[in-house]
Design a protein around this motif. Sequence first.
Motif, mmCIF file in Angstrom:
data_model
loop_
_atom_site.group_PDB
_atom_site.id
_atom_site.type_symbol
_atom_site.label_atom_id
_atom_site.label_comp_id
_atom_site.label_asym_id
_atom_site.label_seq_id
_atom_site.Cartn_x
_atom_site.Cartn_y
_atom_site.Cartn_z
ATOM 1 N N LEU A 1 -95.281 -45.142 140.638
ATOM 2 C CA LEU A 1 -94.845 -44.184 139.625
ATOM 3 C C LEU A 1 -94.661 -44.894 138.296
ATOM 4 O O LEU A 1 -94.056 -45.966 138.240
ATOM 5 C CB LEU A 1 -93.529 -43.522 140.042
ATOM 6 C CG LEU A 1 -93.519 -42.800 141.375
ATOM 7 C CD1 LEU A 1 -92.122 -42.279 141.695
ATOM 8 C CD2 LEU A 1 -94.517 -41.660 141.396
ATOM 9 N N GLN A 2 -95.156 -44.275 137.239
ATOM 10 C CA GLN A 2 -95.047 -44.845 135.899
ATOM 11 C C GLN A 2 -94.447 -43.795 134.975
ATOM 12 O O GLN A 2 -95.090 -42.800 134.676
ATOM 13 C CB GLN A 2 -96.415 -45.270 135.387
ATOM 14 C CG GLN A 2 -96.405 -45.863 133.992
ATOM 15 C CD GLN A 2 -95.794 -47.248 133.951
ATOM 16 O OE1 GLN A 2 -96.020 -48.064 134.838
ATOM 17 N NE2 GLN A 2 -95.006 -47.507 132.927
ATOM 18 N N ALA A 3 -93.208 -44.048 134.546
ATOM 19 C CA ALA A 3 -92.518 -43.121 133.649
ATOM 20 C C ALA A 3 -92.752 -43.512 132.193
ATOM 21 O O ALA A 3 -92.856 -44.702 131.870
ATOM 22 C CB ALA A 3 -91.022 -43.119 133.949
ATOM 23 N N SER A 4 -92.818 -42.497 131.336
ATOM 24 C CA SER A 4 -92.994 -42.749 129.912
ATOM 25 C C SER A 4 -92.439 -41.576 129.112
ATOM 26 O O SER A 4 -92.100 -40.535 129.682
ATOM 27 C CB SER A 4 -94.478 -42.951 129.583
ATOM 28 O OG SER A 4 -95.225 -41.787 129.914
ATOM 29 N N GLY A 5 -92.367 -41.747 127.788
ATOM 30 C CA GLY A 5 -91.970 -40.650 126.925
ATOM 31 C C GLY A 5 -90.571 -40.727 126.361
ATOM 32 O O GLY A 5 -90.183 -39.885 125.545
ATOM 33 N N GLY A 6 -89.803 -41.715 126.773
ATOM 34 C CA GLY A 6 -88.457 -41.845 126.239
ATOM 35 C C GLY A 6 -88.481 -42.265 124.781
ATOM 36 O O GLY A 6 -89.517 -42.613 124.223
#
Length: 123
Positions: free
Chosen positions: A3-8
């Motif tokens: 899982l790769q989170a982004s957008g913060g």
Amino acid sequence: VQLQASGGGLVQDGGSLRLSCAASGRTFSIYRMAWFRRAPGKERLFVASIRWSGGTTLYADFVKGRFTISRDNAKNTMYLQMIDLKPEDTAVYYCAAGQMATDARNTGSYIYWGQGTQVTVSS
């Protein structure tokens, strides 16, 4: 599953952000995905979850009406649209994926976790 989170990022009180979580690997095994958050000095809290098939959603009371969780199965990506952000929403936001139909609010229901993305809301 990876899982790769982004957008913060940094936004002002009342601002908006959209977080993304891209899943790769054995995504066919995912039953549910979720967002959790951890504010400085506090425990990790459930924010929202979504069934990978069917799209059933669940929200924490403190984000109802302000946050919307969604997913794009074709892109293997989950989103969290956040509006009317408040300073108390400041936290590291983590995406998670689980394979079983257990308590969606419990961190133990998820075996895959992203690295987290920082959301900072200034007053």
